[in-house]
Scaffold this active site. Structure first.
Site, PDB file in Angstrom:
ATOM      1  N   PRO A  13      58.388 115.860 111.829  1.00 39.54           N
ATOM      2  CA  PRO A  13      57.788 117.175 111.563  1.00 39.54           C
ATOM      3  C   PRO A  13      56.968 117.249 110.284  1.00 39.54           C
ATOM      4  CG  PRO A  13      60.137 117.219 111.086  1.00 39.54           C
ATOM      5  CD  PRO A  13      59.866 115.896 111.730  1.00 39.54           C
ATOM      6  N   TYR A  15      45.203 117.586 108.654  1.00 40.02           N
ATOM      7  CA  TYR A  15      46.172 118.688 108.655  1.00 40.02           C
ATOM      8  C   TYR A  15      45.711 119.844 109.547  1.00 40.02           C
ATOM      9  CZ  TYR A  15      50.098 121.393 106.885  1.00 40.02           C
ATOM     10  OH  TYR A  15      51.278 122.097 106.801  1.00 40.02           O
ATOM     11  N   HIS A  72      46.461 130.259 106.774  1.00 42.06           N
ATOM     12  CA  HIS A  72      46.561 129.521 105.517  1.00 42.06           C
ATOM     13  C   HIS A  72      45.308 128.678 105.321  1.00 42.06           C
ATOM     14  CE1 HIS A  72      51.223 129.636 104.914  1.00 42.06           C
ATOM     15  NE2 HIS A  72      50.704 130.817 105.189  1.00 42.06           N
ATOM     16  N   TYR A  83      54.815 120.797 100.029  1.00 41.77           N
ATOM     17  CA  TYR A  83      55.494 119.553 100.361  1.00 41.77           C
ATOM     18  C   TYR A  83      55.841 118.860  99.049  1.00 41.77           C
ATOM     19  CZ  TYR A  83      53.815 120.037 105.197  1.00 41.77           C
ATOM     20  OH  TYR A  83      53.568 120.476 106.470  1.00 41.77           O
ATOM     21  N   LYS A 128      52.735 118.353 113.586  1.00 39.05           N
ATOM     22  CA  LYS A 128      51.884 117.954 114.706  1.00 39.05           C
ATOM     23  C   LYS A 128      52.518 118.115 116.085  1.00 39.05           C
ATOM     24  CE  LYS A 128      48.428 116.992 112.228  1.00 39.05           C
ATOM     25  NZ  LYS A 128      47.558 118.154 112.086  1.00 39.05           N
TER      26      LYS A 128
END
Length: 393
Positions: free
Chosen positions: A293, A384, A72, A201, A297
């Site tokens: 979550p 990220y 991704h 998200y 990580k």
């Protein structure tokens, strides 16, 4: 029994550490309280940072991940009726994340250890750690009714939050930091195509939602729920209706639903234990830290601990670098607290904590600022995909 490194726990961190050390000719024995099937039955996240991917490749266990994992290059944030994409690759100097389930990582590592002839003892009962402040530590465990002593040079505690390793540390030498969040995640796994090719998200007035995936035909979705909720309170229809309500209209319209094949509720917490080393005992992964979550990580922090401990033990056992052992905790904690900060930030801006209108407007302003600023987008992207590992010199 004798070995150089006794590893407690056969999850991904213990297996990865064991395999990396094996490649250097360092002998290890892994002790696991559960059965292999139980270990493989744990359903966990599967977003791998660039550093984790690189470490798996270094260990020679990445063939299936490279073949089946989904790379991704971006991630999306949905809020205030709109969706903003963060271009991870462009903003982080070419780094990406790979979606590949933690169960599959564990399976690959199990296969590699078996093929290499490594010793893994499953269903080891009553594991106890001894004399780790001396130069002759050892571990005892019960197998087939017999108590066995495993003598070693070092002990790596990779046995998770509830394992014996952290509980073995002297109470007056360890300090813990914790934040428990007042909500949980209801997660559903379904054999349906993901609603999008990248993770979404969502911040919504009804609560947080996440659209994720395991493969092109296996989707993983989450919605924020009350800690008082029970799985049986949530029919598939109720879940899909709630998820649609929290997504932008176009995304909700594209959602393909189907029967759930797994459904569970997970609480959220942040936790760190300091230090992570007690004499010749090292805490690794969830034994030392937990993250919510939201920032993806958990497994990645465990991999960064493994990276540090692997290089320290390699140089200590093969080169006699006794000066490095004492650096483990400091090296790991610097990266851990940054990851805890990012996971806390993601959790703070995406979830509904109360009906306070001011707090909700602050969340939207924060998301609008970070996604609307190149500096803000870069900050999200760098965290990220994973901050760089500290070199062991």
């Amino acid at each position: 029994m004798k070995t150089q490194v006794a590893i407690i726990g056969a999850g991904p961190s213990g297996l990865l550490l064991g395999h990396l050390l094996h490649l250097q000719g360092i002998d290890t024995v892994i002790l696991e309280a559960k059965s292999p099937d139980y270990v493989l039955g744990r359903i966990r996240a599967g977003v791998l940072e660039q550093g984790t991917v690189d470490l798996l490749r270094e260990a020679g266990v990445a063939a299936r991940m490279d073949r089946e994992g989904q790379v991704h290059e971006g991630v999306a944030f949905s809020f205030a009726g709109r969706q903003e994409r963060i271009d991870l690759k462009a903003l982080s100097g070419g780094k990406t994340v790979t979606v590949y389930g933690q169960t599959e990582v564990t399976r690959d590592l199990m296969d590699a250890r078996r093929a290499a002839g490594g010793v893994s003892i499953y269903e080891a009962q009553d594991v106890a750690l001894h004399d780790f402040y001396s130069d002759k530590p050892y571990v005892t465990f019960v197998r087939d009714g017999q108590t066995i002593e495993l003598h070693c040079d070092y002990i790596a505690g990779c046995d998770g939050f509830h394992g014996i390793s952290r509980r073995s540390a002297p109470a007056d030498r360890i300090r813990t930091f914790e934040r428990v969040y007042p909500f949980g995640w209801l997660g559903v796994l379904s054999r349906t195509p993901p609603v999008a090719h990248e993770l979404i998200y969502a911040n919504h007035e009804r609560g947080f939602a996440l659209c994720s995936m395991r493969s092109e035909q296996l989707s993983r979705y989450y919605v924020q729920c009350s800690l008082d909720d029970k799985v049986e309170d949530w029919s598939d229809q109720r879940f899909w209706d709630e998820l649609r309500a929290r997504l932008p209209q176009a995304t909700a319209a594209a959602l393909v639903t189907g029967p759930s094949i797994e459904k569970s509720i997970a609480p959220l917490r942040s936790f760190v234990a300091e230090p992570m080393q007690f004499g010749r005992l090292f805490l690794v992964g969830d034994a030392a830290h937990i993250v919510p979550p939201t920032g993806a990580k958990g497994l990645n922090l465990a991999a960064s601990d493994v990276h540090a401990l692997y290089h320290i033990l390699r140089k200590t056992l093969l080169q006699g670098r006794t000066d490095l052992v004492a650096q483990y905790s400091g090296i790991c904690l610097r990266r851990i607290w940054k990851a805890e900060r990012f996971s806390w930030w993601m959790t703070s801006v995406l979830h509904r904590f109360s009906d306070d209108g001011f707090s909700q407007r602050m969340q939207l302003a924060e998301l609008d600022y970070y996604t609307g600023s190149e500096a803000g987008r870069t900050t999200i992207a760098e965290n990220y995909v994973g901050l760089p590992y500290e070199p062991i010199e």
